[in-house]
Design a protein around this motif. Structure first.
Motif, mmCIF file in Angstrom:
data_model
loop_
_atom_site.group_PDB
_atom_site.id
_atom_site.type_symbol
_atom_site.label_atom_id
_atom_site.label_comp_id
_atom_site.label_asym_id
_atom_site.label_seq_id
_atom_site.Cartn_x
_atom_site.Cartn_y
_atom_site.Cartn_z
ATOM 1 N N ILE A 69 10.910 -55.474 -19.737
ATOM 2 C CA ILE A 69 12.048 -55.628 -20.644
ATOM 3 C C ILE A 69 13.221 -56.177 -19.832
ATOM 4 C CG2 ILE A 69 13.713 -54.468 -22.133
ATOM 5 C CD1 ILE A 69 11.539 -52.533 -22.946
ATOM 6 N N VAL A 70 13.783 -57.288 -20.292
ATOM 7 C CA VAL A 70 14.903 -57.911 -19.596
ATOM 8 C C VAL A 70 16.107 -56.969 -19.638
ATOM 9 C CG1 VAL A 70 16.489 -59.873 -19.585
ATOM 10 C CG2 VAL A 70 14.073 -60.227 -20.127
ATOM 11 N N HIS A 71 16.756 -56.801 -18.473
ATOM 12 C CA HIS A 71 17.932 -55.934 -18.407
ATOM 13 C C HIS A 71 18.941 -56.462 -17.396
ATOM 14 C CE1 HIS A 71 14.905 -54.302 -15.614
ATOM 15 N NE2 HIS A 71 15.922 -53.930 -14.850
ATOM 16 N N GLN A 72 20.178 -55.965 -17.540
ATOM 17 C CA GLN A 72 21.269 -56.406 -16.686
ATOM 18 C C GLN A 72 22.318 -55.301 -16.616
ATOM 19 O OE1 GLN A 72 23.249 -60.009 -18.063
ATOM 20 N NE2 GLN A 72 23.639 -60.600 -15.942
ATOM 21 N N ILE A 73 22.983 -55.210 -15.464
ATOM 22 C CA ILE A 73 24.024 -54.193 -15.248
ATOM 23 C C ILE A 73 25.379 -54.863 -15.090
ATOM 24 C CG2 ILE A 73 24.927 -52.524 -13.569
ATOM 25 C CD1 ILE A 73 22.051 -51.658 -13.044
ATOM 26 N N LYS A 74 26.364 -54.337 -15.824
ATOM 27 C CA LYS A 74 27.766 -54.709 -15.624
ATOM 28 C C LYS A 74 28.467 -53.468 -15.080
ATOM 29 C CE LYS A 74 31.892 -56.661 -17.434
ATOM 30 N NZ LYS A 74 32.469 -57.609 -18.356
ATOM 31 N N VAL A 75 29.168 -53.639 -13.962
ATOM 32 C CA VAL A 75 29.818 -52.515 -13.296
ATOM 33 C C VAL A 75 31.192 -52.292 -13.914
ATOM 34 C CG1 VAL A 75 30.576 -51.592 -11.084
ATOM 35 C CG2 VAL A 75 28.529 -53.031 -11.194
ATOM 36 N N VAL A 76 31.448 -51.054 -14.363
ATOM 37 C CA VAL A 76 32.721 -50.694 -14.983
ATOM 38 C C VAL A 76 33.670 -50.119 -13.927
ATOM 39 C CG1 VAL A 76 33.831 -49.235 -16.728
ATOM 40 C CG2 VAL A 76 31.595 -50.284 -17.201
ATOM 41 N N LYS A 77 33.154 -49.159 -13.137
ATOM 42 C CA LYS A 77 33.900 -48.575 -12.012
ATOM 43 C C LYS A 77 33.026 -48.728 -10.779
ATOM 44 C CE LYS A 77 36.162 -44.963 -14.742
ATOM 45 N NZ LYS A 77 36.186 -43.531 -15.028
ATOM 46 N N ASP A 78 33.654 -48.960 -9.608
ATOM 47 C CA ASP A 78 32.876 -49.127 -8.370
ATOM 48 C C ASP A 78 31.660 -48.208 -8.425
ATOM 49 O OD1 ASP A 78 34.860 -50.870 -7.654
ATOM 50 O OD2 ASP A 78 35.461 -49.795 -5.853
ATOM 51 N N PHE A 79 30.510 -48.764 -8.126
ATOM 52 C CA PHE A 79 29.228 -48.175 -8.505
ATOM 53 C C PHE A 79 28.310 -48.055 -7.290
ATOM 54 C CE2 PHE A 79 24.940 -49.773 -9.738
ATOM 55 C CZ PHE A 79 24.543 -48.780 -10.629
ATOM 56 N N ARG A 80 27.623 -46.927 -7.228
ATOM 57 C CA ARG A 80 26.593 -46.716 -6.212
ATOM 58 C C ARG A 80 25.476 -45.931 -6.882
ATOM 59 N NH1 ARG A 80 25.865 -43.078 -1.878
ATOM 60 N NH2 ARG A 80 27.691 -41.928 -2.567
ATOM 61 N N LEU B 211 24.942 -42.409 -8.479
ATOM 62 C CA LEU B 211 25.585 -41.469 -7.554
ATOM 63 C C LEU B 211 27.090 -41.416 -7.759
ATOM 64 C CD1 LEU B 211 23.679 -42.414 -4.275
ATOM 65 C CD2 LEU B 211 23.158 -40.563 -5.884
ATOM 66 N N GLU B 212 27.681 -42.577 -8.040
ATOM 67 C CA GLU B 212 29.121 -42.620 -8.302
ATOM 68 C C GLU B 212 29.450 -43.852 -9.120
ATOM 69 O OE1 GLU B 212 30.983 -44.572 -4.272
ATOM 70 O OE2 GLU B 212 30.390 -42.468 -4.164
ATOM 71 N N GLY B 213 30.589 -43.794 -9.816
ATOM 72 C CA GLY B 213 31.046 -44.921 -10.609
ATOM 73 C C GLY B 213 30.468 -44.919 -12.006
ATOM 74 N N GLU B 214 30.505 -46.104 -12.621
ATOM 75 C CA GLU B 214 30.052 -46.256 -14.000
ATOM 76 C C GLU B 214 29.578 -47.681 -14.206
ATOM 77 O OE1 GLU B 214 32.016 -46.127 -18.486
ATOM 78 O OE2 GLU B 214 33.007 -45.057 -16.854
ATOM 79 N N CYS B 215 28.528 -47.828 -15.012
ATOM 80 C CA CYS B 215 28.012 -49.146 -15.345
ATOM 81 C C CYS B 215 27.519 -49.154 -16.777
ATOM 82 C CB CYS B 215 26.893 -49.562 -14.391
ATOM 83 S SG CYS B 215 25.359 -48.667 -14.621
ATOM 84 N N VAL B 216 27.333 -50.362 -17.290
ATOM 85 C CA VAL B 216 26.690 -50.540 -18.585
ATOM 86 C C VAL B 216 25.394 -51.296 -18.333
ATOM 87 C CG1 VAL B 216 26.840 -51.576 -20.872
ATOM 88 C CG2 VAL B 216 28.876 -50.536 -19.843
ATOM 89 N N LEU B 217 24.284 -50.659 -18.668
ATOM 90 C CA LEU B 217 22.962 -51.263 -18.537
ATOM 91 C C LEU B 217 22.589 -51.822 -19.902
ATOM 92 C CD1 LEU B 217 20.203 -51.738 -17.100
ATOM 93 C CD2 LEU B 217 19.580 -49.441 -17.824
ATOM 94 N N THR B 218 22.458 -53.146 -19.980
ATOM 95 C CA THR B 218 22.026 -53.778 -21.222
ATOM 96 C C THR B 218 20.527 -53.984 -21.119
ATOM 97 O OG1 THR B 218 24.159 -54.870 -21.472
ATOM 98 C CG2 THR B 218 22.329 -55.742 -22.772
ATOM 99 N N LEU B 219 19.826 -53.365 -22.048
ATOM 100 C CA LEU B 219 18.366 -53.339 -22.038
ATOM 101 C C LEU B 219 17.900 -53.758 -23.426
ATOM 102 C CD1 LEU B 219 15.915 -52.214 -20.250
ATOM 103 C CD2 LEU B 219 16.186 -50.156 -21.607
ATOM 104 N N ALA B 220 17.279 -54.924 -23.518
ATOM 105 C CA ALA B 220 16.800 -55.432 -24.810
ATOM 106 C C ALA B 220 17.916 -55.415 -25.850
ATOM 107 C CB ALA B 220 15.593 -54.633 -25.277
ATOM 108 N N ASP B 221 19.091 -55.918 -25.470
ATOM 109 C CA ASP B 221 20.261 -56.042 -26.342
ATOM 110 C C ASP B 221 20.878 -54.712 -26.770
ATOM 111 O OD1 ASP B 221 20.168 -58.868 -26.265
ATOM 112 O OD2 ASP B 221 18.634 -58.877 -27.828
ATOM 113 N N THR B 222 20.511 -53.618 -26.118
ATOM 114 C CA THR B 222 21.129 -52.314 -26.368
ATOM 115 C C THR B 222 21.877 -51.895 -25.113
ATOM 116 O OG1 THR B 222 19.334 -51.690 -27.860
ATOM 117 C CG2 THR B 222 20.684 -49.901 -26.998
ATOM 118 N N GLU B 223 23.130 -51.460 -25.283
ATOM 119 C CA GLU B 223 23.944 -51.054 -24.142
ATOM 120 C C GLU B 223 23.837 -49.549 -23.901
ATOM 121 O OE1 GLU B 223 27.954 -52.464 -24.697
ATOM 122 O OE2 GLU B 223 27.392 -54.500 -24.108
ATOM 123 N N HIS B 224 23.642 -49.198 -22.624
ATOM 124 C CA HIS B 224 23.580 -47.798 -22.198
ATOM 125 C C HIS B 224 24.649 -47.603 -21.131
ATOM 126 C CE1 HIS B 224 19.603 -47.364 -24.127
ATOM 127 N NE2 HIS B 224 19.414 -48.605 -23.690
#
Length: 98
Positions: A72-83, A45-58
């Motif tokens: 599939i193991v995944h993780q989110i890193k927030v780049v800009k305040d995220f919703r 909805l707002e902001g920006e994140c990087v979703l790492t999914l099976a060693d690929t960044e989206h």
């Protein structure tokens, strides 16, 4: 090593088959690494994140949607305040990793 932070989660709607939750986190936060047994949909909805999914960044920005595949193991890193809205089936099960 970066500190893992749980997002702020708010239930938006729950039906017979599906549930929608809002996730929010601040810039720089790293959310817990996990997988789920069912696919789900993440709508930013707002902001920006990087979703790492099976060693690929989206990189996902406001207005983007992403189908998160099951098991599939995944993780989110927030780049800009995220919703975002996370839409999933009611019977989804999560497994978290350190």
């Amino acid at each position: 090593m970066e500190k893992i932070t749980n997002p702020n989660v708010k239930l938006l709607a729950k039906g017979e088959s599906f549930i929608a939750k809002q996730m929010a986190a601040k810039a720089g936060e790293l959310l817990p690494k996990h997988l789920a047994n069912k696919e789900s949909v993440l709508v930013v909805l707002e902001g920006e994140c990087v979703l790492t999914l099976a060693d690929t960044e989206h990189t996902l920005k406001q207005g983007d949607s992403f189908i998160v595949p099951p098991e599939i193991v995944h993780q989110i890193k927030v780049v800009k305040d995220f919703r975002a809205v996370h839409i999933m089936t009611n019977d989804i099960e999560f497994k978290f990793f350190k």
